[in-house]
Write an enzyme that holds these catalytic residues in place. Structure first.
Site, mmCIF file in Angstrom:
data_model
loop_
_atom_site.group_PDB
_atom_site.id
_atom_site.type_symbol
_atom_site.label_atom_id
_atom_site.label_comp_id
_atom_site.label_asym_id
_atom_site.label_seq_id
_atom_site.Cartn_x
_atom_site.Cartn_y
_atom_site.Cartn_z
ATOM 1 N N CYS A 1 0.863 -1.200 0.000
ATOM 2 C CA CYS A 1 0.000 0.000 0.000
ATOM 3 C C CYS A 1 0.893 1.241 0.000
ATOM 4 C CB CYS A 1 -0.943 0.003 1.193
ATOM 5 S SG CYS A 1 -1.987 -1.470 1.325
ATOM 6 N N PRO B 1 2.007 7.525 -1.788
ATOM 7 C CA PRO B 1 2.638 8.008 -3.017
ATOM 8 C C PRO B 1 4.100 7.602 -3.203
ATOM 9 C CG PRO B 1 2.623 9.749 -1.396
ATOM 10 C CD PRO B 1 1.906 8.593 -0.762
ATOM 11 N N LYS C 1 7.946 6.207 1.463
ATOM 12 C CA LYS C 1 8.718 5.207 2.207
ATOM 13 C C LYS C 1 9.526 4.329 1.257
ATOM 14 C CE LYS C 1 5.356 5.089 5.959
ATOM 15 N NZ LYS C 1 4.349 5.914 5.224
ATOM 16 N N ASP D 1 0.760 -1.049 -4.989
ATOM 17 C CA ASP D 1 -0.495 -0.393 -4.640
ATOM 18 C C ASP D 1 -1.608 -0.978 -5.497
ATOM 19 O OD1 ASP D 1 -1.004 2.292 -2.834
ATOM 20 O OD2 ASP D 1 -2.595 1.935 -4.292
ATOM 21 N N ASP E 1 2.528 -0.428 5.773
ATOM 22 C CA ASP E 1 1.946 0.832 6.239
ATOM 23 C C ASP E 1 0.543 0.879 5.651
ATOM 24 O OD1 ASP E 1 2.307 3.491 7.573
ATOM 25 O OD2 ASP E 1 1.767 4.163 5.563
ATOM 26 N N CYS F 1 -0.813 5.794 10.433
ATOM 27 C CA CYS F 1 -0.734 7.206 10.832
ATOM 28 C C CYS F 1 -1.929 7.559 11.715
ATOM 29 C CB CYS F 1 -0.655 8.126 9.615
ATOM 30 S SG CYS F 1 -2.070 8.029 8.507
#
Length: 434
Positions: free
Chosen positions: A253, A256, A259, A277, A321, A373
């Site tokens: 995932c 943009p 990471k 993605d 993430d 996050c």
């Protein structure tokens, strides 16, 4: 005639309300339209301000609207007017009222002009009664009551109050230096020549905290790929993989792609970062960012991470993430305040499914990082504890003790509080396949 800038803000607020649009994407798209001739600063301040303070504004409006059925567009206009009166010193009170009344015309709520005028003028006559110290804390800080109570239960009252305050602060702007092209010191000097101060981020070696809040794309070296925008918490997450040249790392995932690029830089662009993605347009975004930075080890691909692929080789590390409720980035995406608590429960289920599938790609001795996050034990600690109990082939891999200064450190799990460092609220858990 209604002010075009306020008309645009109204349209954007309604777009966020009805289409569940992301505030930053909606605003950026609007400001880049050829026909826009207004003040971007004013539009941004009013748009984000109403979203951030919506709960507070609704609490202040409530006494004036008792027994009245208010259509959502009218409520949006009242919020805009109230926000200008209370929080935009550059707008005279009379102008805030008059412009709100005029806005009823393009909003096609003509019959509400008297209501809007009456409510806002009465608020002014009564001396603009806004006493945050007398309000419940969640109303004063414009935070959902259920979220305040959840944070209070998870982290204690003081931390809950600090998290709500941080949600109203201006977010920092941090960049990651592309050390394949330029050193951090040389980039700092290039910025300073343009009047932009850049200070090293304490917790990431190649991160810089900028004094500039907008127009980063116009800074020297952007087109040349000397740096890219990435929050310092996100940079720290990637660095804890401790990726080395020649390794194969999966980023799940990934859009943009921040990471993925950070991992490639940790590896000195030697090895493979498979950046996955689900959506083609997001894969294109990763490709574009990696190409601008000149990173050849990043390999973006479309992939449904919920499906196991037995043909994919095992990796030295897998970074998960995953999609989350986002309560660590309230100051960047204020519309998250309006999301229902049920979203977190559904996301926690999805996170467990994705974590279980993608952990299978970690080779023995390899590292698995799970991150979000958000600041929610349901999506964070509870998920990690469930995973370790149901996957005995993985063991906790402790994080450096000094990271405890950033928030709550629990051995292999770190909850970063946005008021403790120079990054967003974030959660990181590190595990190793034994």
């Amino acid at each position: 005639m209604a002010d075009p800038q306020r008309k645009l803000v109204f349209q954007l607020l309604e777009q966020v309300r009805t289409r569940k649009s992301y505030s930053n994407l909606a605003l950026n798209h609007a400001l880049r339209q050829p026909g826009f001739t207004g003040n971007p600063g004013f539009v941004s301040a009013l748009f984000y301000g109403v979203l951030e303070r919506q709960i507070t504004l609704d609490a202040l409006l409530a006494p004036y609207l008792k027994g009245k059925k208010i259509d959502p567009p009218v409520r949006t206009i009242l919020r805009m007017g109230m926000y200008q009166i209370l929080f935009l010193d550059s707008v005279p009170d009379a102008a805030a009222v008059n412009e709100s009344v005029q806005l009823c015309v393009p909003a096609r709520v003509f019959s509400a002009k008297g209501l809007v005028n009456g409510v806002l003028r009465r608020f002014l006559r009564e001396g603009k009664p806004f006493h945050p110290e007398k309000m419940p804390p969640w109303q004063a800080y414009s935070c959902p009551e259920w979220l305040y109570r959840q944070w209070k239960a998870d982290y204690g009252k003081n931390t809950a109050l600090e998290l709500m305050q941080a949600g109203l602060d201006r977010p920092p702007v941090t960049v990651r230096v592309n050390t394949q092209k330029i050193s951090a010191s040389a980039l700092v000097q290039a910025f300073e020549e343009q009047g932009v101060k850049a200070a090293p981020c304490r917790w990431v070696k190649d991160g810089l905290l900028l004094s500039r809040t907008g127009g980063v794309e116009q800074l020297p070296g952007f087109e040349e790929g000397w740096f890219y925008v990435q929050d310092s918490s996100s940079q720290l997450c990637a660095s804890l993989m401790e990726a080395k040249p020649g390794q194969r790392i999966y980023d799940i995932c990934a859009a943009p792609g921040g990471k993925s690029c950070a991992l490639a830089l940790e590896m000195k662009d030697q090895g493979e970062v498979l950046s996955f993605d689900l959506y083609p347009q997001k894969v294109e975004l990763i490709e574009k960012n990696a190409a601008r930075l000149g990173l050849h080890s990043v390999h973006p691909a479309q992939w449904d991470a919920s499906q196991w692929d037995s043909h994919r080789p095992l990796a030295d590390g897998v970074l998960c993430d995953l999609p989350c409720s986002g309560y660590g980035v309230l100051r960047r995406k204020p519309e998250i305040r309006q999301h229902p608590p049920e979203d977190g429960t559904a996301l926690a289920k999805l996170q467990r499914e994705l974590l279980a599938v993608n952990s299978r790609y970690v080779k023995p001795g390899g590292i698995l990082i799970y991150s979000t996050c958000t600041l929610s034990k349901q999506e964070n600690q509870d998920n990690v504890n469930w995973f370790l109990q149901s996957h005995p082939e993985f063991a906790p891999l402790p994080l450096p003790e000094d990271l405890g200064e950033l928030g709550l450190l629990e051995g292999h799990m770190l909850t970063i509080f946005p008021h403790r460092g120079d990054g967003d609220g974030f959660f990181i858990a590190r595990m190793v396949r034994t």
